[in-house]
Design an enzyme around this catalytic site. Structure first.
Site, PDB file in Angstrom:
ATOM      1  N   GLU A   1       4.774   6.957  53.367  1.00  0.00           N
ATOM      2  CA  GLU A   1       5.284   5.615  53.675  1.00  0.00           C
ATOM      3  C   GLU A   1       6.439   5.243  52.746  1.00  0.00           C
ATOM      4  O   GLU A   1       7.350   4.510  53.127  1.00  0.00           O
ATOM      5  CB  GLU A   1       4.165   4.577  53.518  1.00  0.00           C
ATOM      6  CG  GLU A   1       3.054   4.693  54.552  1.00  0.00           C
ATOM      7  CD  GLU A   1       1.826   3.859  54.179  1.00  0.00           C
ATOM      8  OE1 GLU A   1       1.135   3.428  55.101  1.00  0.00           O
ATOM      9  OE2 GLU A   1       1.548   3.658  52.970  1.00  0.00           O
TER      10      GLU A   1
ATOM     11  N   LYS B   1      -3.880  -4.762  61.394  1.00  0.00           N
ATOM     12  CA  LYS B   1      -5.076  -4.216  60.723  1.00  0.00           C
ATOM     13  C   LYS B   1      -4.650  -3.129  59.739  1.00  0.00           C
ATOM     14  O   LYS B   1      -4.018  -2.148  60.130  1.00  0.00           O
ATOM     15  CB  LYS B   1      -6.013  -3.646  61.789  1.00  0.00           C
ATOM     16  CG  LYS B   1      -7.252  -2.973  61.246  1.00  0.00           C
ATOM     17  CD  LYS B   1      -8.157  -2.527  62.382  1.00  0.00           C
ATOM     18  CE  LYS B   1      -9.342  -1.748  61.873  1.00  0.00           C
ATOM     19  NZ  LYS B   1      -9.005  -0.405  61.398  1.00  0.00           N
ATOM     20  N   ASP B   2      -5.017  -3.316  58.461  1.00  0.00           N
ATOM     21  CA  ASP B   2      -4.681  -2.287  57.472  1.00  0.00           C
ATOM     22  C   ASP B   2      -5.842  -2.068  56.515  1.00  0.00           C
ATOM     23  O   ASP B   2      -6.958  -2.550  56.760  1.00  0.00           O
ATOM     24  CB  ASP B   2      -3.377  -2.640  56.724  1.00  0.00           C
ATOM     25  CG  ASP B   2      -3.622  -3.510  55.503  1.00  0.00           C
ATOM     26  OD1 ASP B   2      -4.641  -4.243  55.467  1.00  0.00           O
ATOM     27  OD2 ASP B   2      -2.803  -3.448  54.564  1.00  0.00           O
ATOM     28  N   MET B   3      -5.570  -1.341  55.405  1.00  0.00           N
ATOM     29  CA  MET B   3      -6.640  -1.015  54.460  1.00  0.00           C
ATOM     30  C   MET B   3      -6.325  -1.452  53.029  1.00  0.00           C
ATOM     31  O   MET B   3      -7.066  -1.093  52.115  1.00  0.00           O
ATOM     32  CB  MET B   3      -6.929   0.494  54.489  1.00  0.00           C
ATOM     33  CG  MET B   3      -7.484   0.972  55.819  1.00  0.00           C
ATOM     34  SD  MET B   3      -7.694   2.777  55.900  1.00  0.00           S
ATOM     35  CE  MET B   3      -8.906   3.051  54.622  1.00  0.00           C
ATOM     36  N   GLU B   4      -5.243  -2.189  52.802  1.00  0.00           N
ATOM     37  CA  GLU B   4      -4.871  -2.563  51.424  1.00  0.00           C
ATOM     38  C   GLU B   4      -4.440  -4.012  51.214  1.00  0.00           C
ATOM     39  O   GLU B   4      -4.668  -4.577  50.136  1.00  0.00           O
ATOM     40  CB  GLU B   4      -3.712  -1.680  50.901  1.00  0.00           C
ATOM     41  CG  GLU B   4      -4.057  -0.223  50.700  1.00  0.00           C
ATOM     42  CD  GLU B   4      -3.830   0.604  51.952  1.00  0.00           C
ATOM     43  OE1 GLU B   4      -3.156   0.094  52.883  1.00  0.00           O
ATOM     44  OE2 GLU B   4      -4.319   1.746  52.021  1.00  0.00           O
TER      45      GLU B   4
ATOM     46  N   ASP C   1      -0.073   2.374  65.097  1.00  0.00           N
ATOM     47  CA  ASP C   1      -1.050   2.580  66.175  1.00  0.00           C
ATOM     48  C   ASP C   1      -1.444   1.241  66.789  1.00  0.00           C
ATOM     49  O   ASP C   1      -1.367   0.208  66.141  1.00  0.00           O
ATOM     50  CB  ASP C   1      -2.293   3.305  65.637  1.00  0.00           C
ATOM     51  CG  ASP C   1      -2.837   2.645  64.379  1.00  0.00           C
ATOM     52  OD1 ASP C   1      -2.369   2.970  63.271  1.00  0.00           O
ATOM     53  OD2 ASP C   1      -3.704   1.764  64.505  1.00  0.00           O
TER      54      ASP C   1
ATOM     55  N   THR D   1       1.867   0.736  56.519  1.00  0.00           N
ATOM     56  CA  THR D   1       1.658   0.824  57.963  1.00  0.00           C
ATOM     57  C   THR D   1       0.396   0.067  58.368  1.00  0.00           C
ATOM     58  O   THR D   1      -0.431  -0.291  57.525  1.00  0.00           O
ATOM     59  CB  THR D   1       1.536   2.294  58.397  1.00  0.00           C
ATOM     60  OG1 THR D   1       0.462   2.905  57.679  1.00  0.00           O
ATOM     61  CG2 THR D   1       2.823   3.051  58.132  1.00  0.00           C
TER      62      THR D   1
HETATM   63  N1  SAH Z   1      -6.127  10.500  57.166  1.00  0.00           N
HETATM   64  C1  SAH Z   1      -4.928   9.720  57.104  1.00  0.00           C
HETATM   65  C2  SAH Z   1      -5.188   8.607  56.171  1.00  0.00           C
HETATM   66  C3  SAH Z   1      -4.449   7.394  56.467  1.00  0.00           C
HETATM   67  S1  SAH Z   1      -5.434   5.965  56.238  1.00  0.00           S
HETATM   68  C4  SAH Z   1      -3.786  10.622  56.699  1.00  0.00           C
HETATM   69  O1  SAH Z   1      -4.029  11.685  56.169  1.00  0.00           O
HETATM   70  O2  SAH Z   1      -2.623  10.328  56.932  1.00  0.00           O
HETATM   71  C5  SAH Z   1      -4.425   4.813  57.007  1.00  0.00           C
HETATM   72  C6  SAH Z   1      -3.382   4.160  56.172  1.00  0.00           C
HETATM   73  O3  SAH Z   1      -2.494   3.529  57.053  1.00  0.00           O
HETATM   74  C7  SAH Z   1      -3.919   3.082  55.255  1.00  0.00           C
HETATM   75  O4  SAH Z   1      -3.175   3.016  54.075  1.00  0.00           O
HETATM   76  C8  SAH Z   1      -3.794   1.803  56.101  1.00  0.00           C
HETATM   77  O5  SAH Z   1      -3.355   0.680  55.352  1.00  0.00           O
HETATM   78  C9  SAH Z   1      -2.773   2.146  57.175  1.00  0.00           C
HETATM   79  N2  SAH Z   1      -3.191   1.942  58.570  1.00  0.00           N
HETATM   80  C10 SAH Z   1      -2.416   2.275  59.648  1.00  0.00           C
HETATM   81  N3  SAH Z   1      -3.035   1.979  60.800  1.00  0.00           N
HETATM   82  C11 SAH Z   1      -4.245   1.443  60.488  1.00  0.00           C
HETATM   83  C12 SAH Z   1      -5.340   0.954  61.273  1.00  0.00           C
HETATM   84  N4  SAH Z   1      -5.320   0.951  62.601  1.00  0.00           N
HETATM   85  N5  SAH Z   1      -6.420   0.485  60.610  1.00  0.00           N
HETATM   86  C13 SAH Z   1      -6.461   0.477  59.257  1.00  0.00           C
HETATM   87  N6  SAH Z   1      -5.458   0.936  58.476  1.00  0.00           N
HETATM   88  C14 SAH Z   1      -4.347   1.414  59.065  1.00  0.00           C
END
Ligand code: SAH
Length: 239
Positions: free
Chosen positions: A13, A172-175, A198, A87
């Site tokens: 990213e 929707k994200d993770m951080e 996505d 993302t």
């Molecule tokens: N296995 C993946 C890991 C990515 S985790 C890899 O190897 O590339 C996803 C990352 O993208 C997180 O940092 C999150 O913030 C973001 N992200 C993108 N789309 C997401 C979604 N639909 N839900 C949650 N997080 C998402």
């Protein structure tokens, strides 16, 4: 000179952005922690990009890493503004498309279900403040805005969807909420810049769709940040 610190989860990213600004790695700045620091100058701004680094052979993503990385970045760098650039998933039903850029106008957690009275429920969801100039910046640059919701998983369970949508969540994200939580403790303003990898309601498998679109979304982040940074100089000058 104002200091801006980007917090980014994944190297993929951040890479196009780091290359664009010719930022240099400051080796071992956060040792023994795995966080990585890249720095440079952009106009009248001292620009830092902090990455979580890796563990178990992959980039650290998620709330725990985001919280402590942000804490360390604030303690060590004293930024005037934290920017979370990354993302996210978004909803076709809201008109979202792959690689769209959004500025977060609100941020909360969507997977912390704590029963009890209103105070516990309120703490669980978080709903932290975002930078007061975020909406203005989005308007100036013609970016979409939306509420970011954060959880610890890439997939979306029915209960997540219910909480996201009943709270007006769009991205929707993770951080983001973990970073905003840390910022709320230190009253550090936070700007959230998200690019869509996505579509949560698009019918594709999230991981496959995410992987396919990560490069395009990361380039869109670079282009967006290239437009944001000169505007930050102006907004700071007005203060
Ligand atoms: N296995 C993946 C890991 C990515 S985790 C890899 O190897 O590339 C996803 C990352 O993208 C997180 O940092 C999150 O913030 C973001 N992200 C993108 N789309 C997401 C979604 N639909 N839900 C949650 N997080 C998402």
């Amino acid at each position: 000179m104002k200091k801006i610190c980007y917090i980014v989860a994944m190297r993929a990213e951040a890479r196009p952005f780091i290359e664009e600004y010719h930022l240099k790695e400051v080796k071992d700045f956060f040792a023994p922690y795995p966080f990585l620091l890249y720095q440079g100058i952009a106009g009248n701004i001292e620009l830092s990009v902090v990455l979580n680094g890796e563990q178990h052979g992959s980039d650290l993503v998620g709330c725990e890493a985001a919280s402590i990385t942000t804490y360390a970045a604030i303690e060590r760098l004293h930024p005037d503004l934290i920017v979370n650039s990354g993302t996210c998933g978004a909803f076709k039903a809201d008109g979202a498309e792959i690689a769209d850029i959004y500025i977060g106008n609100a941020v909360m957690f969507h997977d912390r279900r704590v029963p009890g009275d209103d105070a516990w429920g309120t703490q669980a969801l978080g709903n932290y403040p975002v930078w007061s100039k975020a909406e203005e910046l989005a308007r100036l640059l013609d970016f979409k805005t939306g509420k970011v919701t954060t959880g610890s998983s890439l997939d979306m369970q029915p209960v997540d969807l219910e909480i996201i949508r009943s709270n007006g969540g769009q991205l929707k994200d993770m951080e983001a909420a973990a970073i905003a939580f840390t910022c709320s403790l230190t009253q550090t303003p936070i700007l959230i810049v998200k690019s869509v990898t996505d579509l949560c309601d698009g019918g594709e498998k999230t991981f496959e769709e995410f992987s396919k679109n990560l490069a395009a979304a990361s380039q869109a982040l670079r282009d967006a940040n290239k437009r944001i940074i000169p505007k930050l100089e102006i907004v700071f000058d007005e203060e």
